[in-house]
Design an enzyme around this catalytic site. Structure first.
Site, mmCIF file in Angstrom:
data_model
loop_
_atom_site.group_PDB
_atom_site.id
_atom_site.type_symbol
_atom_site.label_atom_id
_atom_site.label_comp_id
_atom_site.label_asym_id
_atom_site.label_seq_id
_atom_site.Cartn_x
_atom_site.Cartn_y
_atom_site.Cartn_z
ATOM 1 N N GLY A 27 27.418 66.718 91.191
ATOM 2 C CA GLY A 27 26.741 66.081 90.056
ATOM 3 C C GLY A 27 27.747 65.679 88.991
ATOM 4 O O GLY A 27 28.701 66.403 88.735
ATOM 5 N N ARG A 67 27.297 62.651 97.371
ATOM 6 C CA ARG A 67 27.231 63.760 98.325
ATOM 7 C C ARG A 67 27.889 63.314 99.626
ATOM 8 O O ARG A 67 27.932 62.135 99.949
ATOM 9 C CB ARG A 67 25.778 64.107 98.626
ATOM 10 N N ASP A 112 31.363 74.560 92.550
ATOM 11 C CA ASP A 112 31.769 75.449 93.640
ATOM 12 C C ASP A 112 31.776 74.740 94.991
ATOM 13 O O ASP A 112 32.687 74.944 95.805
ATOM 14 C CB ASP A 112 30.828 76.666 93.695
ATOM 15 N N THR A 120 30.733 70.784 85.713
ATOM 16 C CA THR A 120 29.290 70.896 85.945
ATOM 17 C C THR A 120 28.614 71.218 84.624
ATOM 18 O O THR A 120 29.122 72.015 83.839
ATOM 19 C CB THR A 120 28.940 71.987 86.964
ATOM 20 N N ASP A 144 26.012 72.870 84.284
ATOM 21 C CA ASP A 144 25.223 74.103 84.385
ATOM 22 C C ASP A 144 25.977 75.376 83.997
ATOM 23 O O ASP A 144 25.373 76.429 83.887
ATOM 24 C CB ASP A 144 24.682 74.261 85.806
ATOM 25 N N ASP A 200 27.673 77.144 85.795
ATOM 26 C CA ASP A 200 27.419 78.131 86.850
ATOM 27 C C ASP A 200 28.624 78.302 87.785
ATOM 28 O O ASP A 200 28.483 78.296 89.003
ATOM 29 C CB ASP A 200 26.170 77.743 87.655
ATOM 30 N N ARG A 207 18.854 74.965 87.670
ATOM 31 C CA ARG A 207 18.017 75.570 88.701
ATOM 32 C C ARG A 207 18.437 77.005 89.006
ATOM 33 O O ARG A 207 17.610 77.905 89.089
ATOM 34 C CB ARG A 207 18.079 74.721 89.982
#
Lengths: 324, 324, 324, 324
Positions: D15, D76, D107, D129, D131, D133, D175
């Site tokens: 993303g 992707r 990751d 990212t 996020d 995360d 998410r």
């Protein structure tokens, strides 16, 4: 002979819109400058019927011109759609010495103002709605802010759509009036716009458009969808299935109603608020303030509610020419 | 009989303004849609005289509608103020097959367009200036963005002025026209505004105003100063000395010229760009596009340059009423 | 044995900074959650000496987390720099039942907190300054917002500098500490940065740099100047004279102190405010909260005031590498 | 002995995130400053396999630091998850003379970098990212911008929620990691937050909370919902039915991925980009850059991928204390 007005009330009704606070401030300060007293009626007609009425002084509207929402709050009120409710509302005004009321809202709110006027309360309406869907005026309080909020959000979606070569459907407000969608369509250079006024939604046409653009090397495809024209999320799934192009929906929702008002919304809302007070001082009633042909004007409410307006054809045409 | 136009040029001239890129994009895309060819002339009349002329295709204006500045750049050009320069400019147009030119700029730029028209190049002017100081139009490309930029900056100054109970002088652009100052005056609820059109600058009056407001409990005092009305920094020192209230000056400067254009600037600049092309297609020349009385219109350049406009008196009045 | 704290005061002192309201809100709400009472001390130490002390309840800090400035206001106070003033301040705290005070401000404000602690009032300092010039912490309340405000303004200046092929000098805050200038230097891709920590200002070097870049085709030259390194306006005149490149100065001034705080400023100020209360509950005094090595920590005020910090060398180096 | 690197490639994968362009610019400019050549690999690993590889010069990354998205685009790529794809990718690198690659992503993208490293291409990962995360770092490129975008949108929703005394559910991204939700929870003063890490979603508890707050006079109730914790729209309907309080859902969606990066994202992404080049120059491979304990550091990719991180407990606790 025109009734002399000494104490006025002000209320906001219907959906809130950025700039309503600027209008409230202008009503309060212009009235005080002209020697009137001012009462704030909270939560629209609902608060009127429950006598949620407060005194307002110049300092009560300090530091609000830049704030979204409405300090007087707003609410729906079914009771005020009945003759009994309307009569009670007028009596409460009289009980509190309110002989003029400024109503900030949309067409529905103006119908309430009409009824108060019939019961002897002088009323002036100010057009407050982000949707621009009031036929008697080219400007409504909140539209300029809402359309900038939507445009800035769509600019961001576009960044990521281009990076991913994705199709994005963005649902903006405007169930019955596609002005936000049309303006964003031009301002964001959208490839397709779906408006209630131009309702000939043909999904196959959009699918073909995406496929053609992809062949021509366009890296994104932005579709702006006025709420009410289909369901953006399921539309995204069908378009992705038909085109093979990753397609995502974003629903901007209520963020379009909030935020600090733009300069235009502050200046026009302030001007309209001051004008409403001046009209009351002239003894006028059952009028709405509008902006037409470059001037702040006023119309009889009955006349205003009977007007019609549509999407400007030239802008609709160039919107399609320029996104090529 | 109207000359048929096949290839048009577009240039930006004078001070840049947000929305100029939206206008360039609209000229290019509307022209291509209508079957014309388009050339970009870089750095205004200076680039014309140096033949900095490039072909422009639809994709050359992709992804620019949201950008500040002008991709064609702009410059001053003394050479083009001479008859020789003007004739040479027209010849260069002809050499490049350019039979129509869209000039985006202010009154000075329109005078250049007039001269090109006299030499047989069809010209259409678009009003591009953050100052709103073009009499033939109620809208100029860039004003809406500039006034929002100034307003947001003043909102921030106000936060800190209130915290410190300070007086702040903010100098905004507009040497000859106080529209930015007037709009911010209303939108920021400024206590005092200094405009070139209302030039009766009386420092003692401001000093008295500050002292009175302080007594009434007002926690800040915002003075908006159109550039050219005195010197903000030294004014701050004198006011601090006279009132004992800490006073600081901020000079917003060139940041008011940049930034991503607002929705209004994108939509109106796009509409005007498309209209300029349509006027050239109708064989029109020596015209400027304007927005008046709620419509996009066009005027003869000579007529437009002879017009006058002033500050709207009602807004000047309420500006003072509402800051009380 | 640690003194048990039952009622705490909170004040903001020195220059205001965005996020101070988030810190005040956190102090008030965390204290109430933990069973304490809270008093707001207005206008810093000046208000303390004048007993401008108000009760604060959870709802008094509603709807302030997003606001610039400080609702408690701030002021300079010479009286509190004297032993008499400090003793009087402590006595006033005791009179109002205040046994712990949270002081939000810079190093100067912490010195005041030290003195209150010596007189038996438990004190905790929170680092609040847009300049990031507190050695004991890698984060200060307000820096993140200020540096974004400056960066966004410089982005706008850059648009117009590019359009005009101009040199722009932008003066940002930071008289004694160049962090805002350094961060903007990297974030805006500035060609030159002038910092107090790297003071080897050589105008000829800048002039040469501009001339070289112009030859290489660079369309603008951005110089970021921390306030105090020379005078931007006269520097602009000299550079224009020496290079022949149009050069303009913008002085961002106090707008860098205001505005709605960024997410980081709201989250970190909230965390620090809560931590200050927890430290008082643990009986701590004469401490400052900081953020170091990825954690919220606390130091003895004396130790904190003795620390030193400098500009990170790696970022200074890449700032110059990346603007090439 | 460390392999000497002469030509490096850079790609963005997964993303997109605001600040990726700042990182690309830093990689390109730092590499050129240090005498390396640079190639851009478009559309991530997918573009690598299709040899979409371009030369990059210093001016190719001009004027991109302030732009959202990624100029190299991203996609992707299932093919690159196979051993054949990975080997082919490494061979294409060698064919183009690329002996080091900087991979900007999450990751999943680092796993690809690991495989390239196994095939003899020196690789460095940068955490990109929105996020946050990635366990090996306290900072990821894009989080700071995304969380400010979400916060500003929620500020606007809050204005209108307060005006209408409404309950609003705002669904933010994340998410598998609730950092955006947690930060906005604190920064927007949300009454409830739903995080994947604290999953004990009890709708009855929320219903009770709304009813209690309503009794205490709170005018709005903001619920921030990390995507994946239930379905916001149907949740809104159930809550409205159970409480009688008008409840609306807003889904912020992909706008959180775009927009001009904040100052922190520009500065940190620039620093990380420069550091990645320096690591390649030192002969390092199979490393990821991170920010931990106040420093820019690097880890072995295998080690980094094995790390775990959770929600900070103190901020989770104060988030609930401060919204009271």
């Amino acid at each position: 002979m025109a009734k002399e007005v000494k104490t006025i009330g002000v209320l906001t009704s219907g959906g809130d819109a950025p700039g309503m606070n600027a209008a409230i401030r202008a009503v309060v300060r212009q009235a005080i400058t002209k020697g009137l007293e001012v009462k704030g009626i909270k939560r629209g007609y609902a608060g009127l019927l429950q006598e949620e009425i407060i005194d307002m002084h110049a300092q009560d509207v300090s530091d609000i011109i830049q704030r979204g929402g409405t300090i007087l709050q707003t609410a729906r009120c079914m009771d005020f759609t009945t003759p009994e409710g309307q009569q009670k509302g007028a009596e409460i005004c009289k009980k509190h010495g309110i002989d003029g009321v400024v109503v900030i809202g949309g067409d529905g709110s103006f119908k309430g103002a009409q009824k108060l006027a019939e019961h002897g309360i002088n009323t002036i309406g100010l057009p407050g709605t982000i949707d621009l869907d009031i036929a008697s005026t080219e400007y409504t309080i909140g539209f300029d802010t809402a359309v900038n909020t939507a445009m800035e959000a769509i600019d961001k979606v576009r960044d990521t759509s281009t990076s991913h070569e994705r199709c994005s459907i963005i649902e903006v407000m405007g169930r019955g009036a596609g002005y936000i969608a049309l303006w964003c369509g031009i301002a964001n250079g959208a490839e397709d716009i779906l408006l209630p006024e131009k309702y000939n939604y043909d999904e196959q046409m959009i699918v073909n458009h995406i496929i053609e653009n992809r062949k021509r090397g366009k890296k994104h495809h932005i579709i702006i969808n006025a709420e009410g024209i289909g369901h953006s999320t399921s539309m995204a799934k069908r378009i992705e299935a038909a085109t093979g192009v990753e397609t995502r929906a974003t629903i901007l929702g209520h963020m379009q109603r909030g935020g600090s008002p733009t300069c235009k919304d502050r200046v026009y809302a302030s001007t309209m608020g001051a004008k409403a007070v001046d009209l009351l001082l002239e003894g006028k009633t059952n009028r709405v303030v509008g902006y037409r042909h470059g001037e702040f004007v006023d119309f009889d409410i009955d006349e205003a509610l009977a007007m019609q307006k549509g999407i400007p054809e030239y802008q609709w045409e160039i919107c399609r020419n320029l996104s090529k």
